[in-house]
Write a protein that holds these residues in place. Structure first.
Motif, PDB file in Angstrom:
ATOM      1  N   GLY A  70       8.394  11.891   0.741  1.00  0.00           N
ATOM      2  CA  GLY A  70       7.063  12.826   1.066  1.00  0.00           C
ATOM      3  C   GLY A  70       7.375  14.416   0.598  1.00  0.00           C
ATOM      4  O   GLY A  70       6.976  15.228   1.104  1.00  0.00           O
ATOM      5  N   PHE A  71       8.291  14.459  -0.569  1.00  0.00           N
ATOM      6  CA  PHE A  71       8.467  15.599  -1.313  1.00  0.00           C
ATOM      7  C   PHE A  71       7.165  16.519  -1.636  1.00  0.00           C
ATOM      8  O   PHE A  71       6.774  17.755  -1.273  1.00  0.00           O
ATOM      9  CB  PHE A  71       9.225  15.544  -2.392  1.00  0.00           C
ATOM     10  CG  PHE A  71       9.499  16.982  -3.061  1.00  0.00           C
ATOM     11  CD1 PHE A  71      10.400  17.876  -2.397  1.00  0.00           C
ATOM     12  CD2 PHE A  71       8.987  17.174  -4.478  1.00  0.00           C
ATOM     13  CE1 PHE A  71      10.555  19.093  -3.165  1.00  0.00           C
ATOM     14  CE2 PHE A  71       9.236  18.462  -4.979  1.00  0.00           C
ATOM     15  CZ  PHE A  71      10.154  19.349  -4.297  1.00  0.00           C
ATOM     16  N   GLY A  72       6.158  15.620  -2.057  1.00  0.00           N
ATOM     17  CA  GLY A  72       4.876  16.170  -2.462  1.00  0.00           C
ATOM     18  C   GLY A  72       4.175  17.156  -1.362  1.00  0.00           C
ATOM     19  O   GLY A  72       3.444  18.101  -1.645  1.00  0.00           O
ATOM     20  N   ILE A  73       4.509  16.953   0.104  1.00  0.00           N
ATOM     21  CA  ILE A  73       3.903  17.574   1.158  1.00  0.00           C
ATOM     22  C   ILE A  73       4.430  18.851   1.006  1.00  0.00           C
ATOM     23  O   ILE A  73       3.818  19.839   1.410  1.00  0.00           O
ATOM     24  CB  ILE A  73       4.330  16.884   2.254  1.00  0.00           C
ATOM     25  CG1 ILE A  73       3.564  15.526   2.479  1.00  0.00           C
ATOM     26  CG2 ILE A  73       3.871  17.724   3.549  1.00  0.00           C
ATOM     27  CD1 ILE A  73       3.929  14.543   3.765  1.00  0.00           C
ATOM     28  N   VAL A  74       5.688  19.121   0.768  1.00  0.00           N
ATOM     29  CA  VAL A  74       6.225  20.459   0.719  1.00  0.00           C
ATOM     30  C   VAL A  74       6.158  21.235  -0.546  1.00  0.00           C
ATOM     31  O   VAL A  74       6.664  22.440  -0.761  1.00  0.00           O
ATOM     32  CB  VAL A  74       7.715  20.471   1.106  1.00  0.00           C
ATOM     33  CG1 VAL A  74       8.050  19.759   2.687  1.00  0.00           C
ATOM     34  CG2 VAL A  74       8.471  19.365   0.294  1.00  0.00           C
ATOM     35  N   VAL A  75       5.669  20.536  -1.747  1.00  0.00           N
ATOM     36  CA  VAL A  75       5.668  20.988  -2.871  1.00  0.00           C
ATOM     37  C   VAL A  75       4.891  22.576  -2.979  1.00  0.00           C
ATOM     38  O   VAL A  75       5.354  23.493  -3.586  1.00  0.00           O
ATOM     39  CB  VAL A  75       4.801  20.294  -3.974  1.00  0.00           C
ATOM     40  CG1 VAL A  75       4.688  20.858  -5.128  1.00  0.00           C
ATOM     41  CG2 VAL A  75       5.969  19.341  -4.546  1.00  0.00           C
ATOM     42  N   PRO A  76       3.687  22.677  -2.274  1.00  0.00           N
ATOM     43  CA  PRO A  76       3.132  23.939  -2.428  1.00  0.00           C
ATOM     44  C   PRO A  76       3.920  25.095  -1.744  1.00  0.00           C
ATOM     45  O   PRO A  76       4.046  26.136  -2.186  1.00  0.00           O
ATOM     46  CB  PRO A  76       1.903  23.816  -1.007  1.00  0.00           C
ATOM     47  CG  PRO A  76       1.713  22.258  -1.360  1.00  0.00           C
ATOM     48  CD  PRO A  76       2.918  21.479  -1.563  1.00  0.00           C
TER      49      PRO A  76
END
Length: 296
Positions: free
Chosen positions: A266-272
């Protein structure tokens, strides 16, 4: 390469939606110095109007009702909660927007329930292939509509009387008031425009590949706010760039998540927020903000 291009195109379409929401943050902040944390609820309001009226009215009229309804809702929020605090400092007024958001989120969550709601987009889950790169029709139309709105807004911002008034109010509100500029009207107009932009973004964010509307749409504002910060919070152009950067980064991180498992699922969730931290470490004022500018 095809996968990368597909993710890039998807990221640009998603980023254009983030840009619309981020522009709403920026114009309200420029006009009043207030960070509107009730913006996520405006997204939900716009999508809810379409979800509850498209069966009866059809998609096109439902969208028109949603645009008008969200604009009216944004105006009422500004008139009832923000306008009475016009002499207060931005910090307590910003806190009021958090309270507004919590109240609206509770009401809208109760109204929507736990299930998903379709908005009745006539293109449904259709896809189109450009070269060898595929994208849903919903996201492609969203990208085109967002591009037209952003260009139109930038022209309006630069050349219209409202745009000049807003820039004058942002630069020196006391001087603007002394020369007869009605700051209350400028602020109300920015809320209305921000509401319309949020409604448009919500319509496309709840279509394919997203399965429908749920209260989780509110979280889009949490992603779009870093996009506004990256751009400098006072720059409309910065909101556009920040939205695209966040959208592409999120799309690539999600698409290549198997290769990024060492960073956690779920790294994409915190990318922003990772992108936000990196940008602020290099340029704390944001990419397009003048150094030493006012920050919230």
């Amino acid at each position: 390469m095809i996968k990368f291009l597909s993710l890039l195109l998807a990221g640009l379409s998603l980023g254009s939606m983030y840009a619309l929401v981020a522009m709403g943050f920026v114009i309200i902040y420029k006009a009043s110095g207030v960070a509107n944390f009730a913006h996520g609820s405006l997204l939900l309001i716009g999508a809810t109007f379409v979800a509850f009226t498209h069966d009866t009215l059809g998609f096109g009229p439902a969208v028109l009702v949603a645009l008008l309804g969200t604009a009216a809702s944004a105006f009422l929020l500004q008139f009832l909660f923000i306008r009475p605090m016009r002499t207060a400092s931005p910090i307590p007024t910003t806190i009021v927007t958090i309270g507004m958001d919590i109240l609206l989120l509770v009401l809208l969550t109760g109204l929507l329930g736990e299930g998903l709601h379709e908005l009745g987009q006539p293109w449904a889950g259709d896809t189109v292939v450009i070269g060898d790169v595929g994208i849903t029709v919903n996201r492609l139309i969203g990208l085109i509509v967002a591009a037209l709105l952003i260009v139109g807004f930038l022209v309006l911002f630069k050349r219209s009387a409202w745009g000049i008034s807003m820039r004058a109010a942002a630069e020196d509100p006391e001087a603007a008031a002394l020369v007869g500029l009605r700051l209350g009207r400028v602020t109300a107009t920015t809320w209305i425009i921000a509401g319309v932009l949020a409604c448009v973004a919500a319509i496309f964010l709840t279509g394919a590949p997203t399965p429908g509307l749920s209260p989780a749409l509110w979280t889009v504002a949490l992603v779009a706010f870093p996009a506004a910060i990256i751009g400098g919070l006072t720059s409309v152009h910065g909101a556009l760039v920040g939205g695209l950067v966040i959208g592409v980064a999120e799309s690539l991180a999600t698409g290549y998540q198997q290769q990024l498992l060492f960073l956690g699922r779920g790294f994409g969730i915190v990318v922003p927020f990772v992108v936000l931290l990196v940008v602020l470490l290099v340029r704390p004022e944001g990419l397009f903000s003048a150094r030493g500018g006012r920050r919230v």
